[in-house]
Design an enzyme around this catalytic site. Structure first.
Site, PDB file in Angstrom:
ATOM      1  N   SER A  47     -14.298  39.839 -29.275  1.00  0.00           N
ATOM      2  CA  SER A  47     -14.875  39.741 -30.616  1.00  0.00           C
ATOM      3  C   SER A  47     -14.584  38.392 -31.264  1.00  0.00           C
ATOM      4  CB  SER A  47     -14.311  40.854 -31.503  1.00  0.00           C
ATOM      5  OG  SER A  47     -12.897  40.743 -31.604  1.00  0.00           O
ATOM      6  N   LYS A  48     -13.604  37.661 -30.748  1.00  0.00           N
ATOM      7  CA  LYS A  48     -13.213  36.396 -31.360  1.00  0.00           C
ATOM      8  C   LYS A  48     -14.256  35.300 -31.173  1.00  0.00           C
ATOM      9  CE  LYS A  48      -9.233  37.914 -32.889  1.00  0.00           C
ATOM     10  NZ  LYS A  48      -8.962  38.070 -34.334  1.00  0.00           N
ATOM     11  N   ASP A  49     -15.207  35.506 -30.253  1.00  0.00           N
ATOM     12  CA  ASP A  49     -16.317  34.556 -30.142  1.00  0.00           C
ATOM     13  C   ASP A  49     -17.026  34.406 -31.481  1.00  0.00           C
ATOM     14  OD1 ASP A  49     -15.771  34.379 -27.458  1.00  0.00           O
ATOM     15  OD2 ASP A  49     -17.692  35.191 -26.777  1.00  0.00           O
ATOM     16  N   ALA A  52     -14.955  32.227 -33.929  1.00  0.00           N
ATOM     17  CA  ALA A  52     -14.836  30.847 -33.443  1.00  0.00           C
ATOM     18  C   ALA A  52     -16.105  30.067 -33.752  1.00  0.00           C
ATOM     19  CB  ALA A  52     -14.554  30.844 -31.941  1.00  0.00           C
ATOM     20  N   THR A  79      -8.718  34.420 -29.465  1.00  0.00           N
ATOM     21  CA  THR A  79      -9.300  33.415 -30.355  1.00  0.00           C
ATOM     22  C   THR A  79      -9.240  32.046 -29.705  1.00  0.00           C
ATOM     23  OG1 THR A  79      -8.640  34.686 -32.306  1.00  0.00           O
ATOM     24  CG2 THR A  79      -9.217  32.380 -32.656  1.00  0.00           C
TER      25      THR A  79
END
Length: 346
Positions: A47-49, A52, A79
């Protein structure tokens, strides 16, 4: 005239629009309908895409970032991977302060994307000069032309999920979601989704997941930071030893704490019973769902969306390693697991 080749311009075009997948076997004894939002379908496998790309592009719009500048961040792994991936495409350098609790798999992945890594001790206070928070701040001060993402205290962390994950869930469920269950680390994911969903339907229940050894649950209930709550635990990316401003506690209805051991077994169960090869925090979410169910949170009409944040490949040396599970004391007479026998044909 030839038709245009059907291709994406870059890997960044694949971020978002992750699927909802119905959970069948692991929740078959629970009241309600359960669906996983599987964030491993993002190109960076987490989910950190989302944050970012969103935070970097917001910095570009404001003229804060130029090609050749340096992205600096504190990360437990995911992340950092997403930032390194986005940095490659957009032409930035990437420096990451990583917790020693992060798996070797994650650290090797970060290095493979060309990021410079500083591994910092996990079990020190947030204001210790060796903590990954302090190290990232120092590196930012020392590096000309750098931007510190600072996900724990960045409102854009919440905004990224408010503008993407929240609307996706609302559309995918046709507004029929009754509960959201999500881990809280920085808090950006659960807060951003909650903000969007509560605006659509204030009755939707937002259920957080916390770890034993973290301060979030007690702070949510009392608004007091209790240092006595803090002790080492194994789940990466869940819970905190500080209070992130990227967590909007007012949007979260309740927190449930889960153990390292039960979450580990739940993670392995998702792979073996649902074919979902997801990470440690996904197992924590499944364990929390079961505990919430035991407290009567759901009924037969509940439509529960679980956020599964990342991919199992980042935990091969930990939760998916029989040796690691044995070392933690997670295999016993109750939770035993026979080693897979391998036969070599000569």
């Amino acid at each position: 005239m030839k038709e245009k080749i059907k291709a994406f311009d870059s890997i960044l075009d694949l971020i978002g629009d992750t699927p909802l997948i119905k959970l069948n076997k692991v929740t078959d004894d629970l009241d309600g309908n359960f669906y996983a939002k599987v964030e491993a379908f993002n190109p960076g496998h987490s989910s950190k895409d989302r944050i970012a790309l969103y935070i970097i592009e917001e910095a570009e719009k404001k003229g804060i970032l130029s090609p050749g500048d340096t992205i600096i961040e504190t990360t437990s792994g995911n992340t950092g991977f997403s930032l390194a991936m986005v940095s490659i495409i957009k032409g930035y350098n990437c420096i990451l302060a990583v917790s020693s609790k992060s798996s070797l798999d994650k650290i090797d992945m970060l290095r493979s994307l060309g990021a410079k890594i500083y591994v910092c001790p996990a079990n020190v206070s947030a204001d210790d000069k060796r903590s990954y928070y302090s190290v990232a701040k120092r590196l930012h001060d020392e590096t000309k032309g750098s931007v510190y993402i600072n996900q724990y205290f960045n409102q854009l962390n919440i905004d990224a999920h408010y503008n993407s994950t929240g609307p996706e869930i609302w559309d995918q469920t046709n507004g029929q979601i009754t509960h959201l269950v999500a881990c809280s680390g920085t808090g950006g994911t659960i807060s951003g989704i909650a903000k969007y969903l509560k605006e659509k339907n204030p009755k939707i229940r937002i259920l957080g997941v916390d770890a034993f050894g973290s301060v979030l649950k007690k702070y949510h209930e009392t608004k007091e930071f209790d240092n006595e709550e803090i002790y080492p635990y194994r789940i990466e990316g869940l819970g905190k030893n500080l209070i992130p401003s990227a967590t909007d506690f007012d949007l979260i209805d309740y927190f449930m704490k889960v153990t390292d051991e039960e979450s580990a077994h739940a993670t392995r169960e998702l792979a073996k019973r649902e074919g979902l090869f997801v990470g440690y925090t996904s197992g924590a979410v499944l364990q929390a769902i079961r505990q919430y169910a035991n407290e009567g949170e759901f009924d037969k009409n509940s439509n529960v969306i679980a956020i599964f944040p990342d991919h199992g490949s980042r935990y091969m040396s930990k939760v998916f390693s029989d040796d690691w599970m044995n070392e933690q004391g997670f295999f016993d007479s109750v939770n035993s697991e026979e080693a897979q026998k391998i036969e070599f044909i000569k």
